[in-house]
Motif scaffolding. Structure first.
Motif, PDB file in Angstrom:
ATOM      1  N   ASP A 116      -5.125  20.656  26.148  1.00 44.55           N
ATOM      2  CA  ASP A 116      -4.731  21.702  25.429  1.00 44.55           C
ATOM      3  C   ASP A 116      -5.607  21.011  24.077  1.00 44.55           C
ATOM      4  OD1 ASP A 116      -2.869  21.166  23.985  1.00 44.55           O
ATOM      5  OD2 ASP A 116      -1.391  22.056  24.955  1.00 44.55           O
ATOM      6  N   GLU A 117      -6.399  21.903  23.113  1.00 40.44           N
ATOM      7  CA  GLU A 117      -6.996  21.037  22.160  1.00 40.44           C
ATOM      8  C   GLU A 117      -6.007  20.200  21.398  1.00 40.44           C
ATOM      9  OE1 GLU A 117      -9.145  22.802  18.186  1.00 40.44           O
ATOM     10  OE2 GLU A 117      -8.793  24.556  19.323  1.00 40.44           O
ATOM     11  N   GLY A 118      -4.363  20.588  21.439  1.00 42.55           N
ATOM     12  CA  GLY A 118      -3.635  19.480  20.626  1.00 42.55           C
ATOM     13  C   GLY A 118      -3.347  18.630  21.003  1.00 42.55           C
ATOM     14  N   ALA A 119      -3.367  18.422  22.151  1.00 47.14           N
ATOM     15  CA  ALA A 119      -3.098  16.733  22.292  1.00 47.14           C
ATOM     16  C   ALA A 119      -3.807  15.899  22.133  1.00 47.14           C
ATOM     17  CB  ALA A 119      -3.461  17.359  24.317  1.00 47.14           C
ATOM     18  N   ARG A 120      -4.447  16.551  21.684  1.00 50.29           N
ATOM     19  CA  ARG A 120      -5.557  15.563  20.771  1.00 50.29           C
ATOM     20  C   ARG A 120      -5.085  14.629  19.299  1.00 50.29           C
ATOM     21  NH1 ARG A 120     -10.372  12.484  23.872  1.00 50.29           N
ATOM     22  NH2 ARG A 120     -10.285  13.872  26.186  1.00 50.29           N
ATOM     23  N   ARG A 121      -3.999  15.473  19.083  1.00 50.81           N
ATOM     24  CA  ARG A 121      -3.785  15.072  17.166  1.00 50.81           C
ATOM     25  C   ARG A 121      -2.386  14.981  17.909  1.00 50.81           C
ATOM     26  NH1 ARG A 121      -7.144  17.393  14.123  1.00 50.81           N
ATOM     27  NH2 ARG A 121      -8.964  18.538  14.980  1.00 50.81           N
TER      28      ARG A 121
END
Length: 202
Positions: A116-121
């Protein structure tokens, strides 16, 4: 011989360290192929002293979500869900993983970073403080506590520290700092070779 009094002592010492870290606005980690900058202004550092699990021994925070810039190279295999990814290197730009490499199981790493989008933060940055744990065991509950290491997790934040990133994953990866590693707080050296410098903690 007296674990209760020992952990009370550890708790008090780590409270002082967490208080000193909470005063900082920026963190920079340097070690080998690692050079990563984080903004931690306004975020709380949490003293992990046996209140929630054992073994314990770490102090963590959640960096500002768009602040990570640079590269971190993880010394030990990154273990998640029974899978191992070796020689992980993540490149961050404005808080997001923009490039990554691995020596083994890179496809699994890519899959997790694309959950998901948050996995790269970044969901967490922590410093391991349990110097009785010295050997990597592929058990994250132990490995993230190794005294003289740091771990930076991608994915979901730990909200008690003020983080707001949301993701289906929270993946702790451990970086060795005992052999020349450095941490700078507000551009001042505060930690070297796996230990805080004398005078940093009042």
């Amino acid at each position: 011989d007296d674990p209760i009094s020992t952990w009370h002592k550890i708790s008090a010492e780590q409270d002082k360290t967490a208080a000193a870290l909470t005063k900082l606005k920026t963190i920079r980690v340097k070690s080998g192929d690692t050079d990563l900058r984080l903004n931690v202004a306004g975020r709380k550092w949490i003293n992990c002293d046996g209140q929630e699990n054992f073994p314990d021994g770490e102090i963590f925070t959640c960096p500002i979500e768009d602040s990570a810039n640079g590269v971190i190279t993880y010394t030990y295999p990154a273990c998640y869900g029974g899978r191992e990814v070796e020689n992980v290197q993540l490149t961050f730009q404005n808080g997001v993983v923009t490039d990554f490499t691995a020596g083994k199981n890179i496809d699994f790493l890519r899959e997790m970073l694309n959950v998901d989008e948050g996995a790269r933060r970044i969901g967490e940055f922590a410093i391991g403080t349990n110097y009785h744990i010295q050997t990597f065991s592929k058990n994250t509950l132990f490995d993230e506590k190794i005294g003289g290491t740091c771990h930076l997790a991608v994915g979901n934040s730990l909200y008690e520290a003020g983080g707001v990133n949301k993701s289906a994953i929270h993946w702790d990866m451990v970086c060795e700092l005992r052999n020349g590693g450095e941490i700078y707080g507000d551009d001042q050296l505060i930690y070297k070779d796996g230990k805080f410098l004398p005078g940093f903690v009042e």
